[in-house]
Scaffold this motif. Structure first.
Motif, PDB file in Angstrom:
ATOM      1  N   THR A 151       0.187   6.370  -6.076  1.00  0.00           N
ATOM      2  CA  THR A 151      -0.343   5.841  -4.929  1.00  0.00           C
ATOM      3  C   THR A 151      -1.362   4.907  -5.030  1.00  0.00           C
ATOM      4  OG1 THR A 151      -0.252   8.138  -3.806  1.00  0.00           O
ATOM      5  CG2 THR A 151      -2.175   7.192  -3.206  1.00  0.00           C
ATOM      6  N   GLY A 152      -1.446   4.033  -4.139  1.00  0.00           N
ATOM      7  CA  GLY A 152      -2.553   2.697  -4.130  1.00  0.00           C
ATOM      8  C   GLY A 152      -1.820   1.448  -3.774  1.00  0.00           C
ATOM      9  N   ARG A 153      -2.712   0.262  -4.127  1.00  0.00           N
ATOM     10  CA  ARG A 153      -2.173  -0.906  -4.012  1.00  0.00           C
ATOM     11  C   ARG A 153      -1.472  -1.693  -5.050  1.00  0.00           C
ATOM     12  NH1 ARG A 153      -7.189  -3.108  -0.752  1.00  0.00           N
ATOM     13  NH2 ARG A 153      -8.165  -0.951  -1.964  1.00  0.00           N
ATOM     14  N   ASP A 196       0.844  -1.183  -0.055  1.00  0.00           N
ATOM     15  CA  ASP A 196       0.194  -0.060   0.103  1.00  0.00           C
ATOM     16  C   ASP A 196       0.874   1.168  -0.158  1.00  0.00           C
ATOM     17  OD1 ASP A 196      -1.930   1.869   0.193  1.00  0.00           O
ATOM     18  OD2 ASP A 196      -2.676   1.294   2.329  1.00  0.00           O
ATOM     19  N   VAL A 197       1.089   1.906  -1.089  1.00  0.00           N
ATOM     20  CA  VAL A 197       1.884   3.079  -1.353  1.00  0.00           C
ATOM     21  C   VAL A 197       1.322   4.350  -1.369  1.00  0.00           C
ATOM     22  CG1 VAL A 197       3.758   3.677  -2.928  1.00  0.00           C
ATOM     23  CG2 VAL A 197       3.392   1.528  -2.890  1.00  0.00           C
ATOM     24  N   THR A 198       1.918   5.185  -0.543  1.00  0.00           N
ATOM     25  CA  THR A 198       1.659   6.596  -0.583  1.00  0.00           C
ATOM     26  C   THR A 198       2.518   7.283  -1.245  1.00  0.00           C
ATOM     27  OG1 THR A 198       2.458   7.055   1.726  1.00  0.00           O
ATOM     28  CG2 THR A 198       0.060   6.403   1.240  1.00  0.00           C
ATOM     29  N   ASP A 199       2.014   8.283  -2.096  1.00  0.00           N
ATOM     30  CA  ASP A 199       3.162   9.386  -2.773  1.00  0.00           C
ATOM     31  C   ASP A 199       2.486  10.316  -3.180  1.00  0.00           C
ATOM     32  OD1 ASP A 199       4.884  10.426  -4.494  1.00  0.00           O
ATOM     33  OD2 ASP A 199       5.542   8.428  -5.645  1.00  0.00           O
ATOM     34  N   ALA A 200       2.768  11.494  -2.242  1.00  0.00           N
ATOM     35  CA  ALA A 200       2.028  12.639  -2.323  1.00  0.00           C
ATOM     36  C   ALA A 200       2.613  13.603  -3.817  1.00  0.00           C
ATOM     37  CB  ALA A 200       2.250  13.596  -1.073  1.00  0.00           C
ATOM     38  N   SER A 220       5.660   4.555   2.068  1.00  0.00           N
ATOM     39  CA  SER A 220       5.542   5.723   1.136  1.00  0.00           C
ATOM     40  C   SER A 220       6.535   5.308   0.075  1.00  0.00           C
ATOM     41  CB  SER A 220       5.852   6.974   1.776  1.00  0.00           C
ATOM     42  OG  SER A 220       7.265   7.108   2.137  1.00  0.00           O
ATOM     43  N   PRO A 246       1.382  11.497  -7.297  1.00  0.00           N
ATOM     44  CA  PRO A 246       0.179  10.956  -6.875  1.00  0.00           C
ATOM     45  C   PRO A 246      -0.294   9.530  -7.623  1.00  0.00           C
ATOM     46  CG  PRO A 246      -0.293  12.958  -7.863  1.00  0.00           C
ATOM     47  CD  PRO A 246       1.132  12.787  -7.740  1.00  0.00           C
ATOM     48  N   ALA A 261       2.530  -1.290   4.474  1.00  0.00           N
ATOM     49  CA  ALA A 261       2.130   0.027   4.202  1.00  0.00           C
ATOM     50  C   ALA A 261       3.549   0.919   4.383  1.00  0.00           C
ATOM     51  CB  ALA A 261       0.974   0.668   5.127  1.00  0.00           C
TER      52      ALA A 261
END
Length: 418
Positions: free
Chosen positions: A342-344, A332-336, A368, A339, A366
């Protein structure tokens, strides 16, 4: 005035590069350095921010191919020449340039972006993680001995280096031979860069003003059976005290194709007359030198960050490398900042290859984009990042599985800056 971000024109290079020099303290580079970096500048990949007639910021990238775990050479944008005019700090100039560069990297289909940071705290907010480290060793050769293994194929007391001939050569004359050795080394260590046209001049750059009292650059070749199997480029910084000579060998780079060649080169450097120390400014953290010396304490080893890496396309980047053990995890990647990442993502792979695609399955880990960048080349473990609270395990056992899979057999390392 409204600031204007645009692609660099050749006619603007001197002003643009002058702003970069100003951002780094205002000391002009030598004509030799400026000429080389102008030749290497990719104008179509370079940008500037103009505030009226002034350049407020500069940035660009090179088109590299970088070795990743498994030996593949993956396209990577080498972000470079980043500077902001002192009067324009904290006005969004750097952020706008970073965003523009990364969008361009994505449009060109390059899954990775890499850089070396003047200050390591700057680029984490843009999704870069520290992917490689280097060591600086100051070896006291008056007290430290090399312990070179005996050759088991020989019944007498011969050593493993006896079949290696050491020969001095002018650096320019040895350029082709050194580049052949370097090219054969690239895929053996993640983080190494395949030389692009013109880049073979970078290791030979030797402006007089930057020698700090040292000699011109020297080159020594290691040869076996008529073939060049290694090289070292170095300078000598003479020094004397009331006890006699205390010179230092300033090592620029050393590459070898065999343990015998490597040991022979180090033995040569240890034995240079009128010297009592070696300054090796950039070695891998697992460099074999650390196993050849008899007293590591007198090598004054210091570790520093080196290559900062970010995944521009998570799926393509993770599928481009291999994995040390079978792995099947959902990230589960977050990338502000980018974007689209971002997602799985489900990563499935082993030592033969990998796939990575978007999924709706429940996440196992999870993290970043920054953590993925740090772990990507196998030098930083996901478990270590989890210990710092930067990776969260959502399925029991997933962290151990992924940590082992991501690791590299040898430490990743960047051979030269850009």
């Amino acid at each position: 005035m409204t600031m204007d971000l645009r692609v660099l024109r050749q006619a603007d290079w001197d002003q643009w590069y002058g702003t970069l020099e100003l951002a780094f303290g205002g000391v002009p580079e030598t004509p030799e350095e400026r000429t080389l970096w102008r030749e290497l500048t990719r104008f179509d990949r370079s940008i500037g921010v103009w505030d009226g007639p002034d350049v407020a910021g500069s940035a660009g990238s090179f088109a590299f191919r970088m070795a990743v775990p498994g030996g593949s050479l993956v396209p990577a944008a080498g972000v470079t020449m980043v500077g902001v005019r002192p009067t324009h700090r904290r006005r969004g100039v750097l952020t706008s340039m970073m965003r523009h560069l990364l969008e361009g990297v994505r449009d060109r289909g390059e899954p990775l972006a890499v850089l070396t940071a003047s200050e390591p705290g700057i680029y984490g907010r843009f999704g870069y993680g520290i992917a490689t480290h280097r060591i600086h060793a100051r070896v006291d050769t008056s007290r430290v001995r090399l312990v070179i293994p005996e050759d088991p194929s020989v019944t007498d007391t011969s050593y493993a280096t006896d079949g290696v001939r050491i020969r001095l050569s002018a650096p320019e004359d040895a350029r082709a031979a050194c580049e052949e050795v370097y090219a054969r080394r690239v895929t053996t260590r993640p983080g190494m860069l395949a030389r692009q046209p013109g880049w073979d001049a970078v290791p030979l750059l030797d402006p007089v003003d930057k020698r700090d009292g040292a000699s011109p650059l020297n080159c020594v070749l290691a040869e076996a059976d008529g073939e060049t199997v290694g090289y070292a480029r170095y300078a000598i910084r003479p020094s004397w005290d009331r006890h006699g000579p205390r010179g230092t060998v300033v090592l620029r780079d050393l590459e070898a194709l065999t343990p015998a060649a490597r040991a022979a080169l180090w033995r040569y450097l240890f034995g240079l007359d009128l010297t009592s120390g070696i300054d090796a400014f950039s070695l891998p953290v697992d460099d074999p030198l650390l196993q050849l010396v008899d007293d590591i304490r007198r090598c004054d080893v210091q570790v520093a960050d080196q290559l900062h890496l970010r995944l521009v396309d998570v799926g393509d980047a993770l599928a481009a490398r291999t994995y040390a053990a079978p792995v099947d995890v959902v990230l589960d990647v977050t990338d502000a900042f980018c974007p689209w990442n971002t997602g799985r993502w489900r990563l499935t792979g082993d030592a033969k290859g990998a796939t990575c695609a978007r999924t709706r399955d429940a996440a196992d880990l999870a993290l970043s984009a920054r953590e993925l960048g740090a772990a990507y080349l196998g030098g930083t473990s996901l478990a270590a990042l989890a210990g710092a609270g930067r990776v969260r395990e959502l399925r029991e056992g997933a962290l151990a599985e992924a940590s082992v899979a991501f690791m590299s057999a040898v430490a990743p390392w960047l051979p030269h800056g850009f």
